[in-house]
Design an enzyme around this catalytic site. Structure first.
Site, PDB file in Angstrom:
ATOM      1  N   PHE A 127       0.862  -1.177   0.000  1.00 31.85           N
ATOM      2  CA  PHE A 127       0.000   0.000   0.000  1.00 31.85           C
ATOM      3  C   PHE A 127       0.906   1.237   0.000  1.00 31.85           C
ATOM      4  O   PHE A 127       1.858   1.303   0.779  1.00 31.85           O
ATOM      5  CB  PHE A 127      -0.903  -0.029   1.235  1.00 31.85           C
ATOM      6  CG  PHE A 127      -2.024   0.967   1.175  1.00 31.85           C
ATOM      7  CD1 PHE A 127      -3.172   0.705   0.443  1.00 31.85           C
ATOM      8  CD2 PHE A 127      -1.930   2.170   1.849  1.00 31.85           C
ATOM      9  CE1 PHE A 127      -4.202   1.627   0.391  1.00 31.85           C
ATOM     10  CE2 PHE A 127      -2.965   3.100   1.795  1.00 31.85           C
ATOM     11  CZ  PHE A 127      -4.096   2.824   1.071  1.00 31.85           C
ATOM     12  N   ASP A 198       1.105  -4.421   9.092  1.00 34.35           N
ATOM     13  CA  ASP A 198      -0.019  -3.540   8.805  1.00 34.35           C
ATOM     14  C   ASP A 198      -1.246  -4.445   8.652  1.00 34.35           C
ATOM     15  O   ASP A 198      -1.311  -5.274   7.742  1.00 34.35           O
ATOM     16  CB  ASP A 198       0.250  -2.742   7.522  1.00 34.35           C
ATOM     17  CG  ASP A 198      -0.826  -1.695   7.260  1.00 34.35           C
ATOM     18  OD1 ASP A 198      -1.973  -1.905   7.694  1.00 34.35           O
ATOM     19  OD2 ASP A 198      -0.527  -0.682   6.607  1.00 34.35           O
ATOM     20  N   TYR A 223     -11.702   1.876   9.564  1.00 35.18           N
ATOM     21  CA  TYR A 223     -12.880   2.226   8.749  1.00 35.18           C
ATOM     22  C   TYR A 223     -13.186   1.177   7.685  1.00 35.18           C
ATOM     23  O   TYR A 223     -14.089   1.332   6.895  1.00 35.18           O
ATOM     24  CB  TYR A 223     -12.729   3.622   8.099  1.00 35.18           C
ATOM     25  CG  TYR A 223     -11.413   3.879   7.402  1.00 35.18           C
ATOM     26  CD1 TYR A 223     -11.153   3.353   6.143  1.00 35.18           C
ATOM     27  CD2 TYR A 223     -10.435   4.672   8.001  1.00 35.18           C
ATOM     28  CE1 TYR A 223      -9.952   3.586   5.508  1.00 35.18           C
ATOM     29  CE2 TYR A 223      -9.221   4.919   7.369  1.00 35.18           C
ATOM     30  CZ  TYR A 223      -8.979   4.371   6.119  1.00 35.18           C
ATOM     31  OH  TYR A 223      -7.782   4.604   5.490  1.00 35.18           O
ATOM     32  N   LYS A 224     -12.372   0.107   7.631  1.00 38.37           N
ATOM     33  CA  LYS A 224     -12.616  -0.948   6.645  1.00 38.37           C
ATOM     34  C   LYS A 224     -13.509  -2.022   7.284  1.00 38.37           C
ATOM     35  O   LYS A 224     -14.669  -1.768   7.537  1.00 38.37           O
ATOM     36  CB  LYS A 224     -11.274  -1.491   6.146  1.00 38.37           C
ATOM     37  CG  LYS A 224     -10.528  -0.412   5.352  1.00 38.37           C
ATOM     38  CD  LYS A 224      -9.100  -0.770   4.992  1.00 38.37           C
ATOM     39  CE  LYS A 224      -8.476   0.357   4.171  1.00 38.37           C
ATOM     40  NZ  LYS A 224      -7.020   0.320   4.146  1.00 38.37           N
ATOM     41  N   ARG A 370     -12.028  -5.142  -7.505  1.00 38.53           N
ATOM     42  CA  ARG A 370     -11.977  -5.739  -6.164  1.00 38.53           C
ATOM     43  C   ARG A 370     -13.374  -5.997  -5.618  1.00 38.53           C
ATOM     44  O   ARG A 370     -14.254  -5.139  -5.706  1.00 38.53           O
ATOM     45  CB  ARG A 370     -11.269  -4.791  -5.187  1.00 38.53           C
ATOM     46  CG  ARG A 370      -9.791  -4.945  -5.113  1.00 38.53           C
ATOM     47  CD  ARG A 370      -9.207  -4.296  -3.882  1.00 38.53           C
ATOM     48  NE  ARG A 370      -9.841  -3.032  -3.496  1.00 38.53           N
ATOM     49  CZ  ARG A 370      -9.407  -2.283  -2.493  1.00 38.53           C
ATOM     50  NH1 ARG A 370      -8.375  -2.664  -1.766  1.00 38.53           N
ATOM     51  NH2 ARG A 370     -10.019  -1.153  -2.193  1.00 38.53           N
TER      52      ARG A 370
HETATM   53  C1  LIG Z   1      -6.278   1.512   4.099  1.00 40.72           C
HETATM   54  C2  LIG Z   1      -4.846   1.322   4.381  1.00 40.72           C
HETATM   55  C3  LIG Z   1      -4.099   2.319   5.013  1.00 40.72           C
HETATM   56  C4  LIG Z   1      -4.775   3.618   5.330  1.00 40.72           C
HETATM   57  O1  LIG Z   1      -3.959   4.604   5.805  1.00 40.72           O
HETATM   58  P1  LIG Z   1      -4.607   5.999   6.238  1.00 40.72           P
HETATM   59  O2  LIG Z   1      -3.537   6.669   6.956  1.00 40.72           O
HETATM   60  O3  LIG Z   1      -5.820   5.699   7.058  1.00 40.72           O
HETATM   61  O4  LIG Z   1      -5.020   6.727   4.998  1.00 40.72           O
HETATM   62  C5  LIG Z   1      -2.773   2.067   5.303  1.00 40.72           C
HETATM   63  N1  LIG Z   1      -2.198   0.882   4.978  1.00 40.72           N
HETATM   64  C6  LIG Z   1      -2.895  -0.090   4.346  1.00 40.72           C
HETATM   65  C7  LIG Z   1      -2.237  -1.382   4.004  1.00 40.72           C
HETATM   66  C8  LIG Z   1      -4.229   0.107   4.032  1.00 40.72           C
HETATM   67  O5  LIG Z   1      -4.907  -0.846   3.390  1.00 40.72           O
END
Ligand SMILES: *Cc1c(COP(=O)(O)O)cnc(C)c1O
Length: 411
Positions: A127, A198, A223-224, A370
């Site tokens: 990511f 993560d 939030y996921k 997805r």
């Molecule tokens: C969604 C996600 C993030 C989100 O980071 P934010 O700081 O909340 O924007 C970070 N790492 C991964 C792997 C994600 O899927």
């Protein structure tokens, strides 16, 4: 393979132990939501609770509510709730800031805990924010440390005695491929390096056992799969054995040992509290609390089993009825998270055509469609209906229209 029929999916729904959970969420009739891996659905109880926090705690209580409603303790209280979802004992998890900010804090702390080591290892195609934050940290440190981003197959063999930190995303945001957390952590620690996971795409989708695996550091998003709401605060995990040496660089007042003494010199608080920076977002925390309580009311093993079966059935249906799509995700459900990615060069337009039929997934450039499976509010028939719609879109070529081909800012 015998073709599946809709009745089969109806039967699965009838016997699904998690089916009653759907009632706890606000889902418009006729909508199939396959994007809970990106933004979770609003729980029914959230709006009322927020409204109470706004009118009573903020409106009437005003500044007194910091004490009467323990607003200041929410980061640790909510952290202890998240801890139950990731296999952590208390006082190792804090709910604060964003995942991005938390990656920076923990990575910087890791570099300090491994003096003399210069490598930060991660995966190419991780990511983006994970990569960017490591790059920013290396730059800030005058390139005393170097980010080594490698293709997935080469990551493990690159870990050596010069590696300070390995940062990997447990479930890959695009492919859904899942690392074996236990063995990777063990290999990393064998070289004396620290392991940070993560968990953004795995928390709330499967059981996680950080303590049992002896993970050093972790971050994740709420939030996921956790349904905390858009921009809800993230979490971080620092294993107890590291908390004495843990020093994060964002030395804000709320990470101070005595914030309300307003001393001139920073002195970090003991334990996980030192990972705090500034004032907690009270309203966002209120929404997250409702969502976490809901998640804690279900058996995470049941969630995982349903999610695996949903992924398997979806892949099977796609192979039977939409063979023009490549399957980018592992077909072995032990190596897959809770979403399935398909590949098609017209992926963007095809997803737009699907969304126009009230079936919402998302698109990740250059060609990934997805589909996220969130067992708390999805029905098995939703899978059937999705593939039926997709098959029709492909047969009619109904994706091939200007309104579907035009790309919007957020995909
Ligand atoms: C969604 C996600 C993030 C989100 O980071 P934010 O700081 O909340 O924007 C970070 N790492 C991964 C792997 C994600 O899927």
């Amino acid at each position: 393979m015998t073709p599946l029929a809709r009745q089969y999916f109806e039967q699965l729904d009838k016997h699904d132990q998690l089916a009653p959970m759907r009632e706890k969420f606000c889902l418009e009739e006729g909508l199939v939501y396959l994007d809970g891996n990106s933004l979770g659905v609003l729980p029914r109880a959230t709006a009322n609770h927020i409204s109470q926090v706004v009118t009573q705690q903020w409106g009437n209580g005003l500044i007194r509510s910091w004490n009467t409603h323990q607003w200041m303790e929410k980061p640790t209280k909510l952290g202890d709730k998240v801890a139950q979802l990731i296999g952590s004992k208390k006082a190792q998890v804090l709910v604060c800031d964003t995942t991005s900010v938390n990656i920076f804090k923990l990575a910087a702390a890791a570099v300090k805990m491994r003096p003399g080591r210069s490598k930060l290892i991660t995966e190419i195609g991780n990511f983006a924010t994970d990569l960017y934050l490591l790059q920013g940290l290396a730059k800030l440190l005058g390139n005393k440390v170097e980010v080594i981003a490698l293709p997935r197959e080469q990551v493990l063999s690159a870990i050596d005695e010069d590696t300070a930190l390995v940062l990997l995303t447990h479930v890959h945001f695009k492919t859904g491929a899942m690392w074996d957390m236990a063995s990777v952590t063990q290999m990393t620690q064998k070289k004396g390096s620290l392991m940070m996971w993560d968990l953004s795409h795995s928390v709330g989708a499967m059981p996680i056992n950080l303590d049992e695996i002896n993970v050093d550091l972790a971050v994740g998003c709420t939030y996921k799969y956790l349904n905390g709401g858009p921009g809800s605060p993230a979490f971080l995990y620092v294993a107890a054995q590291h908390q004495d040496l843990f020093e994060q660089p964002l030395t804000g007042w709320l990470g101070h040992a005595k914030p309300f003494d307003f001393e001139d010199d920073y002195q970090g608080a003991a334990g996980i509290q030192q990972a705090m920076c500034g004032t907690p977002p009270v309203l966002a925390n209120a929404a997250l609390e409702v969502a976490l309580n809901l998640m804690l009311s279900v058996d995470m093993h049941l969630v995982r089993v349903k999610s695996q079966l949903m992924g398997n059935l979806f892949i099977q249906l796609i192979q039977q009825r939409c063979p023009q799509f490549g399957v980018e995700s592992p077909t072995d459900d032990e190596q897959r998270g809770s979403h399935v990615s398909l590949a098609h060069t017209q992926g963007y337009a095809i997803m737009q055509a699907l969304i126009a039929r009230n079936i919402i997934g998302d698109f990740r450039a250059p060609k990934t469609l997805r589909f996220g499976f969130t067992p708390l509010y999805l029905r098995y028939v939703d899978l059937w209906d999705t593939v039926e719609a997709l098959e029709d879109i492909m047969l009619q070529e109904s994706w091939n229209q200007p309104e579907f081909l035009h790309r919007q800012a957020v995909t």
